[in-house]
Design an enzyme around this catalytic site. Structure first.
Site, PDB file in Angstrom:
ATOM      1  N   GLY A  87      -5.045  41.626  -1.346  1.00 66.06           N
ATOM      2  CA  GLY A  87      -5.933  41.513  -2.493  1.00 66.06           C
ATOM      3  C   GLY A  87      -6.040  40.056  -2.889  1.00 66.06           C
ATOM      4  O   GLY A  87      -5.204  39.226  -2.486  1.00 66.06           O
ATOM      5  N   GLN A 118      -8.122  32.634  -7.971  1.00 63.11           N
ATOM      6  CA  GLN A 118      -7.264  32.078  -6.910  1.00 63.11           C
ATOM      7  C   GLN A 118      -8.040  31.172  -5.960  1.00 63.11           C
ATOM      8  O   GLN A 118      -7.445  30.362  -5.258  1.00 63.11           O
ATOM      9  CB  GLN A 118      -6.585  33.202  -6.102  1.00 63.11           C
ATOM     10  N   CYS A 124       2.532  36.756  -3.579  1.00 61.97           N
ATOM     11  CA  CYS A 124       1.211  36.330  -4.058  1.00 61.97           C
ATOM     12  C   CYS A 124       0.724  35.177  -3.198  1.00 61.97           C
ATOM     13  O   CYS A 124       1.506  34.269  -2.886  1.00 61.97           O
ATOM     14  CB  CYS A 124       1.326  35.891  -5.521  1.00 61.97           C
ATOM     15  N   LEU A 125      -0.561  35.219  -2.836  1.00 58.80           N
ATOM     16  CA  LEU A 125      -1.116  34.124  -2.034  1.00 58.80           C
ATOM     17  C   LEU A 125      -1.022  32.789  -2.757  1.00 58.80           C
ATOM     18  O   LEU A 125      -1.031  31.741  -2.121  1.00 58.80           O
ATOM     19  CB  LEU A 125      -2.586  34.420  -1.692  1.00 58.80           C
ATOM     20  N   HIS A 135      -1.309  43.631 -10.508  1.00 55.12           N
ATOM     21  CA  HIS A 135      -1.069  42.247 -10.062  1.00 55.12           C
ATOM     22  C   HIS A 135      -2.384  41.456 -10.056  1.00 55.12           C
ATOM     23  O   HIS A 135      -2.452  40.337 -10.587  1.00 55.12           O
ATOM     24  CB  HIS A 135      -0.428  42.263  -8.670  1.00 55.12           C
ATOM     25  N   GLU A 136      -3.431  42.046  -9.449  1.00 58.36           N
ATOM     26  CA  GLU A 136      -4.707  41.321  -9.330  1.00 58.36           C
ATOM     27  C   GLU A 136      -5.324  41.065 -10.700  1.00 58.36           C
ATOM     28  O   GLU A 136      -5.827  39.965 -10.966  1.00 58.36           O
ATOM     29  CB  GLU A 136      -5.696  42.093  -8.460  1.00 58.36           C
ATOM     30  N   HIS A 194      -4.136  38.138 -12.716  1.00 52.50           N
ATOM     31  CA  HIS A 194      -4.700  36.827 -12.379  1.00 52.50           C
ATOM     32  C   HIS A 194      -5.869  36.468 -13.301  1.00 52.50           C
ATOM     33  O   HIS A 194      -6.096  35.292 -13.590  1.00 52.50           O
ATOM     34  CB  HIS A 194      -5.198  36.815 -10.930  1.00 52.50           C
TER      35      HIS A 194
HETATM   36 NI    NI Z   1      -1.517  37.201  -6.543  1.00 52.78          NI
END
Ligand code: NI
Length: 181
Positions: free
Chosen positions: A47, A52, A100-101, A142-143, A146
């Site tokens: 995701g 991000q 997380c990316l 989580h998404e 952000h």
């Molecule tokens: Ni993340």
């Protein structure tokens, strides 16, 4: 369309509250969503949220196939979620590993609501609503965090579980290797 650089923790853009989308179905939103899917795939994530990649709009995408990594989790449908809202369906929270990316290489244990209902709009402005639990519910929470400028370490209760994936894995501290989202 292109794979975009992913901002990393420490970049103040990741701590901003993103703005709602007001125009649906146009080329700008379409291009953003394609960039998000391409960037997520290129980085091996499940995701990604628009901030991000440096776009402060309330858009997330996610998808998880049934995977040997998560044998007990049903697949998470491929979803574009714009202007999301989340409601927890009961107060129960469960701990689980997250990555997380924007926090590359690290993993930590994060408490999340186990059962949620989420709603929002697709890329064409059609509203939808779903119930989700366990891993699916974790990914959505989580998404959507952000979009409010929150990264998972800010949700952790026990920072001693925050560590580099390689070290945690060597130490046998988790069985499944969680993907980054
Ligand atoms: Ni993340």
């Amino acid at each position: 369309m292109a794979v975009q650089p992913v901002l990393r923790m420490g970049d103040p853009e990741l701590n901003r509250v993103s703005e709602p989308v007001t125009r649906f179905g146009d080329a700008v939103l379409g291009a953003l969503i394609r960039d998000m899917w391409e960037t997520m795939a290129a980085r091996g994530g499940l995701g990604i949220a628009a901030p991000q990649i440096g776009v402060p709009l309330r858009v997330v995408v996610f998808e998880a196939q049934a995977s040997p990594r998560y044998p007990e989790s049903p697949p998470v449908p491929r979803t574009v979620l714009v202007n999301p809202e989340i409601e927890c369906l009961d107060a129960e929270m469960v701990d689980g590993w997250e990555g997380c990316l924007s926090v590359p290489g690290l993993r930590g244990v994060v408490p999340r609501y186990r059962r949620i209902r989420y709603s929002g709009f697709d890329a064409d402005g059609r509203r939808f609503e779903r119930e989700a639990e366990d891993f699916h519910a974790r990914v959505v929470q989580h998404e959507c965090d952000h979009l409010d400028g929150i990264l998972y370490p800010q949700r952790m209760r026990d920072l001693s579980t925050l560590g580099f994936e390689e070290e945690l894995s060597l130490a046998g501290r988790f069985g499944e290797i969680p993907c980054e989202v």
